[in-house]
Design a protein around this motif. Structure first.
Motif, PDB file in Angstrom:
ATOM      1  N   CYS A  21       0.819  -1.223   0.000  1.00 35.86           N
ATOM      2  CA  CYS A  21       0.000   0.000   0.000  1.00 35.86           C
ATOM      3  C   CYS A  21       0.847   1.265   0.000  1.00 35.86           C
ATOM      4  O   CYS A  21       0.307   2.368  -0.125  1.00 35.86           O
ATOM      5  N   ASP A  22       2.144   1.101   0.180  1.00 31.94           N
ATOM      6  CA  ASP A  22       3.037   2.257   0.241  1.00 31.94           C
ATOM      7  C   ASP A  22       3.170   2.864  -1.155  1.00 31.94           C
ATOM      8  O   ASP A  22       3.573   2.199  -2.106  1.00 31.94           O
ATOM      9  N   GLY A  23       2.817   4.131  -1.257  1.00 30.13           N
ATOM     10  CA  GLY A  23       2.875   4.804  -2.551  1.00 30.13           C
ATOM     11  C   GLY A  23       4.265   4.886  -3.142  1.00 30.13           C
ATOM     12  O   GLY A  23       4.419   5.162  -4.328  1.00 30.13           O
ATOM     13  N   ARG A  24       5.279   4.624  -2.325  1.00 31.90           N
ATOM     14  CA  ARG A  24       6.655   4.678  -2.813  1.00 31.90           C
ATOM     15  C   ARG A  24       7.200   3.312  -3.212  1.00 31.90           C
ATOM     16  O   ARG A  24       8.292   3.221  -3.766  1.00 31.90           O
ATOM     17  N   SER A  25       6.459   2.248  -2.923  1.00 30.56           N
ATOM     18  CA  SER A  25       6.982   0.901  -3.148  1.00 30.56           C
ATOM     19  C   SER A  25       6.799   0.469  -4.603  1.00 30.56           C
ATOM     20  O   SER A  25       5.846   0.865  -5.283  1.00 30.56           O
ATOM     21  N   GLU A  26       7.714  -0.377  -5.050  1.00 32.78           N
ATOM     22  CA  GLU A  26       7.619  -0.902  -6.408  1.00 32.78           C
ATOM     23  C   GLU A  26       6.396  -1.794  -6.566  1.00 32.78           C
ATOM     24  O   GLU A  26       5.664  -1.685  -7.549  1.00 32.78           O
ATOM     25  N   ILE A  27       6.141  -2.645  -5.586  1.00 33.10           N
ATOM     26  CA  ILE A  27       5.005  -3.554  -5.709  1.00 33.10           C
ATOM     27  C   ILE A  27       3.683  -2.790  -5.709  1.00 33.10           C
ATOM     28  O   ILE A  27       2.742  -3.148  -6.424  1.00 33.10           O
ATOM     29  N   GLY A  28       3.616  -1.702  -4.946  1.00 32.81           N
ATOM     30  CA  GLY A  28       2.414  -0.881  -4.959  1.00 32.81           C
ATOM     31  C   GLY A  28       2.183  -0.225  -6.307  1.00 32.81           C
ATOM     32  O   GLY A  28       1.050  -0.154  -6.800  1.00 32.81           O
ATOM     33  N   ARG A  29       3.275   0.257  -6.915  1.00 38.08           N
ATOM     34  CA  ARG A  29       3.144   0.879  -8.239  1.00 38.08           C
ATOM     35  C   ARG A  29       2.681  -0.134  -9.275  1.00 38.08           C
ATOM     36  O   ARG A  29       1.818   0.164 -10.107  1.00 38.08           O
ATOM     37  N   VAL A  30       3.243  -1.343  -9.238  1.00 39.79           N
ATOM     38  CA  VAL A  30       2.848  -2.368 -10.208  1.00 39.79           C
ATOM     39  C   VAL A  30       1.377  -2.721 -10.041  1.00 39.79           C
ATOM     40  O   VAL A  30       0.652  -2.889 -11.024  1.00 39.79           O
ATOM     41  N   TRP A  31       0.917  -2.833  -8.793  1.00 39.53           N
ATOM     42  CA  TRP A  31      -0.506  -3.110  -8.536  1.00 39.53           C
ATOM     43  C   TRP A  31      -1.384  -2.003  -9.113  1.00 39.53           C
ATOM     44  O   TRP A  31      -2.382  -2.271  -9.774  1.00 39.53           O
ATOM     45  N   ARG A  32      -0.993  -0.754  -8.894  1.00 37.79           N
ATOM     46  CA  ARG A  32      -1.789   0.370  -9.401  1.00 37.79           C
ATOM     47  C   ARG A  32      -1.784   0.397 -10.929  1.00 37.79           C
ATOM     48  O   ARG A  32      -2.814   0.666 -11.562  1.00 37.79           O
ATOM     49  N   ASP A  33      -0.625   0.122 -11.512  1.00 38.61           N
ATOM     50  CA  ASP A  33      -0.542   0.131 -12.977  1.00 38.61           C
ATOM     51  C   ASP A  33      -1.454  -0.925 -13.583  1.00 38.61           C
ATOM     52  O   ASP A  33      -2.193  -0.661 -14.537  1.00 38.61           O
ATOM     53  N   LEU A  34      -1.389  -2.145 -13.039  1.00 38.57           N
ATOM     54  CA  LEU A  34      -2.200  -3.221 -13.596  1.00 38.57           C
ATOM     55  C   LEU A  34      -3.688  -2.913 -13.475  1.00 38.57           C
ATOM     56  O   LEU A  34      -4.448  -3.090 -14.428  1.00 38.57           O
ATOM     57  N   HIS A  35      -4.100  -2.430 -12.301  1.00 35.81           N
ATOM     58  CA  HIS A  35      -5.534  -2.190 -12.121  1.00 35.81           C
ATOM     59  C   HIS A  35      -6.032  -0.989 -12.906  1.00 35.81           C
ATOM     60  O   HIS A  35      -7.206  -0.937 -13.278  1.00 35.81           O
ATOM     61  N   THR A  36      -5.172  -0.047 -13.190  1.00 37.57           N
ATOM     62  CA  THR A  36      -5.565   1.050 -14.077  1.00 37.57           C
ATOM     63  C   THR A  36      -5.690   0.545 -15.504  1.00 37.57           C
ATOM     64  O   THR A  36      -6.674   0.854 -16.209  1.00 37.57           O
ATOM     65  N   ALA A  37      -4.738  -0.250 -15.940  1.00 39.28           N
ATOM     66  CA  ALA A  37      -4.758  -0.757 -17.318  1.00 39.28           C
ATOM     67  C   ALA A  37      -5.961  -1.649 -17.576  1.00 39.28           C
ATOM     68  O   ALA A  37      -6.520  -1.639 -18.685  1.00 39.28           O
ATOM     69  N   THR A  38      -6.389  -2.424 -16.570  1.00 41.18           N
ATOM     70  CA  THR A  38      -7.518  -3.321 -16.789  1.00 41.18           C
ATOM     71  C   THR A  38      -8.842  -2.573 -16.955  1.00 41.18           C
ATOM     72  O   THR A  38      -9.854  -3.188 -17.303  1.00 41.18           O
ATOM     73  N   GLN A  39      -8.844  -1.263 -16.739  1.00 42.18           N
ATOM     74  CA  GLN A  39     -10.062  -0.478 -16.937  1.00 42.18           C
ATOM     75  C   GLN A  39     -10.286  -0.115 -18.407  1.00 42.18           C
ATOM     76  O   GLN A  39     -11.311   0.486 -18.756  1.00 42.18           O
ATOM     77  N   HIS A  40      -9.344  -0.474 -19.273  1.00 41.70           N
ATOM     78  CA  HIS A  40      -9.532  -0.227 -20.704  1.00 41.70           C
ATOM     79  C   HIS A  40     -10.822  -0.908 -21.151  1.00 41.70           C
ATOM     80  O   HIS A  40     -11.081  -2.077 -20.842  1.00 41.70           O
ATOM     81  N   ALA A  41     -11.641  -0.170 -21.911  1.00 38.92           N
ATOM     82  CA  ALA A  41     -12.961  -0.688 -22.301  1.00 38.92           C
ATOM     83  C   ALA A  41     -12.875  -2.007 -23.044  1.00 38.92           C
ATOM     84  O   ALA A  41     -13.762  -2.861 -22.937  1.00 38.92           O
ATOM     85  N   LEU A  42     -11.808  -2.213 -23.806  1.00 43.16           N
ATOM     86  CA  LEU A  42     -11.685  -3.444 -24.586  1.00 43.16           C
ATOM     87  C   LEU A  42     -11.499  -4.668 -23.699  1.00 43.16           C
ATOM     88  O   LEU A  42     -11.748  -5.792 -24.126  1.00 43.16           O
ATOM     89  N   LEU A  43     -11.081  -4.458 -22.448  1.00 45.44           N
ATOM     90  CA  LEU A  43     -10.769  -5.568 -21.561  1.00 45.44           C
ATOM     91  C   LEU A  43     -11.923  -5.930 -20.629  1.00 45.44           C
ATOM     92  O   LEU A  43     -11.762  -6.746 -19.716  1.00 45.44           O
ATOM     93  N   LEU A  44     -13.107  -5.370 -20.861  1.00 47.77           N
ATOM     94  CA  LEU A  44     -14.268  -5.790 -20.104  1.00 47.77           C
ATOM     95  C   LEU A  44     -14.598  -7.236 -20.455  1.00 47.77           C
ATOM     96  O   LEU A  44     -14.392  -7.678 -21.590  1.00 47.77           O
ATOM     97  N   PRO A  45     -15.140  -8.000 -19.514  1.00 51.57           N
ATOM     98  CA  PRO A  45     -15.375  -9.423 -19.769  1.00 51.57           C
ATOM     99  C   PRO A  45     -16.241  -9.718 -20.976  1.00 51.57           C
ATOM    100  O   PRO A  45     -16.112 -10.760 -21.608  1.00 51.57           O
ATOM    101  N   PHE A  46     -17.161  -8.805 -21.325  1.00 48.90           N
ATOM    102  CA  PHE A  46     -18.058  -9.066 -22.460  1.00 48.90           C
ATOM    103  C   PHE A  46     -17.558  -8.433 -23.756  1.00 48.90           C
ATOM    104  O   PHE A  46     -18.290  -8.391 -24.739  1.00 48.90           O
TER     105      PHE A  46
END
Length: 372
Positions: free
Chosen positions: A345-370
């Protein structure tokens, strides 16, 4: 023999290049755009021309090789992988432009194409060209973009032009960055360094040579890349980015969890059965789907290279497996995330950044389940 172009350059991610990208991931996030060293690397490796036709100055890389490279870059840093993927994908459009103009664009110093697929503007017919007006969101790589692409609804005398089915007609356009106003409004929790800002045009003239159609019939270049369905290209390149980011998170999570102990028993956390299961099952599911994904992609690419008909059922299957891989990536990451403690959860951590990046990217409309 398949008419497949074989590039002269080895388009793989070297350990040294991956290390540079990783070292710049946090500075890029803090800057809200890719840092100069990363941009210089991208241009030095010519990654942004890898899907453009050889005949106009591109590499015309075989698609499966390009997708694997994009996955590897995303595994080093999600924002870098996403930017390379989206901007190299925009350079693929050069295969649909008049060759002389495409050659001129590809010769641009520091070339970077970016834009938006949403038809959120209109193109008024003006003599042999068009007047473009509108506002388009989510232009990845906007600060480094030299040419913007966009879709627009065609109009004449203020009225939409209709196709045979009575629907408004749409075309794609490309304009130099000097014609565009960029609005710096990308304020997401992750993928910050993609700088996916909004851009707008107001009555900008575009000649007929700047308009193109992303259909197999609209392709000007002869290679198999430009016969590969555009929607399929989008699914596989975005899906591979998710797999790369998830692999990065899983590797970081193994290290973090491996250093933790249960707060009561002091037993190493990774030795607990439920934790061991989370470390094994999700990544195994993702690996299995990834293998299936690349088998389908390789087969479809071979069919396109051999000018064989690709069945709609095969196209849907590839799209569905890409989406299943994205969903498996998200599940694997989210099962491990609570086990990583506050460091995730630390905004400075590498693992936190990777988690945020992945979850932002998955919001792309093309990646919705349907979406398939």
């Amino acid at each position: 023999m398949p008419d497949q172009a074989v590039p002269d350059t080895d388009y793989t991610l070297s350990p040294a290049d991956a290390a540079l990208i990783r070292s710049q991931a946090r500075p890029s996030e803090q800057a809200g755009m890719l840092t100069a060293p990363v941009q210089e690397l991208i241009h030095a490796r010519d990654w942004l021309r890898m899907l453009a036709p050889r005949s106009v100055g591109g590499a015309e890389l075989p698609l499966p090789q390009a997708v694997r490279l994009e996955e590897a870059i995303a595994a080093a840093d999600g924002s870098t992988g996403w930017t390379v993927t989206l901007c190299a994908g925009a350079a693929w459009f050069a295969g649909f432009l008049p060759p002389a103009y495409a050659r001129e664009v590809m010769a641009t110093r520091g070339l970077c194409l970016g834009g938006s697929g949403a038809p959120s503007g209109h193109a008024d017919v003006d003599g042999d060209g068009y007047r473009l007006t509108g506002r388009w969101d989510f232009a990845t790589g906007a600060p480094m973009t030299t040419h913007f692409t966009m879709n627009a609804i065609l109009r004449r005398d203020g009225q939409p032009l209709l196709d045979e089915a009575g629907a408004p007609r749409m075309r794609a356009f490309i304009v130099p960055a000097s014609d565009v106003t960029v609005h710096e409004n990308w304020h997401t929790i992750g993928q910050k360094a993609t700088a996916s800002h909004t851009f707008s045009l107001e009555g900008v003239f575009a000649g007929a040579h700047q308009a193109f159609d992303l259909t197999p019939e609209g392709a000007v270049a002869e290679g198999p890349l430009y016969r590969f369905p555009f929607l399929s290209l989008a699914f596989v390149t975005l899906g591979a980015n998710m797999a790369g980011m998830a692999a990065n998170f899983i590797g970081l999570a193994r290290d973090v969890i491996g250093q933790r102990r249960h707060h009561v028993t002091r037993q190493p956390l990774a030795e607990l059965p439920q934790v061991a299961s989370a470390l094994a099952d999700g990544p195994a599911e993702l690996a299995q789907l990834r293998e299936h994904f690349y088998a389908l992609l390789d087969r479809m690419w071979d069919q396109v290279c051999r000018r064989e008909q690709v069945l709609e059922a095969d196209i849907r299957n590839l799209h569905e497996v890409a989406l299943r891989m994205v969903q498996a990536a998200r599940r694997a990451v989210d099962e491990l995330y609570p086990l990583c403690g506050l460091s995730a959860c630390d905004g400075r951590s590498e693992i936190g950044r990777v988690w945020r990046d992945l979850h932002t990217a998955t919001q792309h409309a093309l990646l919705l389940p349907f979406a398939a």
